[in-house]
Design an enzyme around this catalytic site. Structure first.
Site, PDB file in Angstrom:
ATOM      1  N   THR A  55       0.895  -1.239  -0.007  1.00 36.22           N
ATOM      2  CA  THR A  55      -0.018  -0.074  -0.222  1.00 36.22           C
ATOM      3  C   THR A  55       0.974   1.322  -0.013  1.00 36.22           C
ATOM      4  O   THR A  55       0.388   2.232  -0.748  1.00 36.22           O
ATOM      5  CB  THR A  55      -1.107  -0.233   1.224  1.00 36.22           C
ATOM      6  OG1 THR A  55      -1.662  -1.304   1.138  1.00 36.22           O
ATOM      7  CG2 THR A  55      -2.021   1.176   0.864  1.00 36.22           C
ATOM      8  N   LYS A  83       5.984  11.234  20.961  1.00 38.60           N
ATOM      9  CA  LYS A  83       5.948  12.256  22.252  1.00 38.60           C
ATOM     10  C   LYS A  83       4.518  12.479  22.562  1.00 38.60           C
ATOM     11  O   LYS A  83       4.245  13.427  23.502  1.00 38.60           O
ATOM     12  CB  LYS A  83       6.400  13.817  21.684  1.00 38.60           C
ATOM     13  CG  LYS A  83       7.961  13.675  21.261  1.00 38.60           C
ATOM     14  CD  LYS A  83       8.340  14.966  20.685  1.00 38.60           C
ATOM     15  CE  LYS A  83       9.551  15.077  19.689  1.00 38.60           C
ATOM     16  NZ  LYS A  83       9.668  16.226  18.853  1.00 38.60           N
TER      17      LYS A  83
END
Ligand code: CP
Length: 304
Positions: A55, A83
């Site tokens: 893909t 994060k």
């Protein structure tokens, strides 16, 4: 009109709109030189939170072949997701940089969540065990090109029908053509979800666990991998992983014009000896995926 639309699940597009993407995909395959510069100056983001070969690389090949460019990540740990940035914030920021976004995510429903805040065309490249609409476009283009029609087909889907997002999307998409019958072949534990069976709008289907007994009735056999990454209980995966192996003994029971498709990757559910049978079209299918993604990018960007 597909310009600026999202593709999260196959029925986001009408049958006519899907057919228009397939027609363009067929023309691109025939005359690729006519399309080399169609997306010059356009930028696509490929945000892959989950592994992919076909893909991601076929989207990237598609945009490059159209003369456009790509940014993105294939490892979310290399982005600010690591994060703690939210999906919504990531999509909002990336949409400031590019013209079109495609995203794969391990969580079912993440594509819907992302598309809701995306001001640009957004393409679901697979969300968990839910949907994989561009694989479906790939499958439809393969079947239309090699069978000549998407109507009047008996389609067997075999393997992990519970977690396999490709079969969920394909069943819904094919149910909108006429004269379709499905044979859902799986162990009881991995049967087609009730929600998908309810969603195929009264199309005739049977459920069985026997590939041997069904293969002789099929126009298309769509094999799937048992999806190890979706199992909570790894012992259950070990017990079910070898449920089906398509080999030449079984192929000998099939019609001479049956086609074998598989979204890939395969593990061991299709024996390598089948690869050289002319009915095995899964590698060709992967190439159709690039052409249909070229067509989809053009349509969503309003380029004809
Ligand atoms: N068919 C498919 O989605 O393959 P990838 O996981 O390699 O993209």
């Amino acid at each position: 009109m597909l310009m600026n639309r999202h593709l999260v699940k196959p029925d986001d597009f009408s049958v006519e709109e899907i057919n228009s993407v397939l027609e363009l995909g067929m023309d691109i395959k025939k005359n690729p030189q006519n399309y080399f510069n169609k997306c010059e100056g356009k930028l696509m983001a490929t945000l892959f939170y989950e592994p992919s070969t076909r893909t991601r690389l076929s989207f990237e090949a598609a945009m490059n072949r159209l003369g456009g460019r790509i940014i993105g990540f294939s490892d979310p740990n290399a982005s600010s997701v690591s994060k703690g940035e939210t999906l919504e914030d990531t999509i909002t920021i990336v949409s400031k940089y590019v013209d079109i976004i495609t995203m794969r995510h391990p969580v079912s429903g993440a594509a819907n969540q992302a598309s809701a805040v995306c001001p640009l065309p957004f393409i679901n490249a697979g969300d968990g065990g839910n949907q994989h609409p561009t694989q479906t476009l790939t499958d439809l283009l393969t079947i239309k090109s090699l069978k000549g029609d998407l109507n009047n087909l008996t389609i067997g889907m075999c393997g992990d029908l519970k977690y396999g997002r490709t079969v969920h999307s394909l069943a819904k998409a094919m149910s909108r053509y006429s004269g379709i019958k499905f044979v859902f072949i799986s162990p009881d534990e991995l049967s087609m979800p009730k929600s998908v069976k309810e969603d195929i709008d009264g199309v005739e289907f049977i459920e069985t666990s026997s590939l041997e007994d069904s293969i002789g009735n099929l126009d298309i056999l769509y094999m799937t991998r048992i999806q190890r990454e979706r199992f909570e209980d790894k012992n259950e995966y070990e017990r079910l992983k070898d449920s089906y192996v398509l080999d030449m003994e079984k192929m000998d029971k099939a019609n001479k014009d049956m086609l074998v498709l598989h979204p890939l990757p395969r593990v061991n559910e299709i024996s390598v000896e089948v690869d050289s049978d002319p009915r095995a079209v899964y590698f060709e299918q992967a190439q159709y995926g690039m052409y249909v993604r070229m067509a989809l990018i053009m349509k969503l960007l309003g380029i004809d």
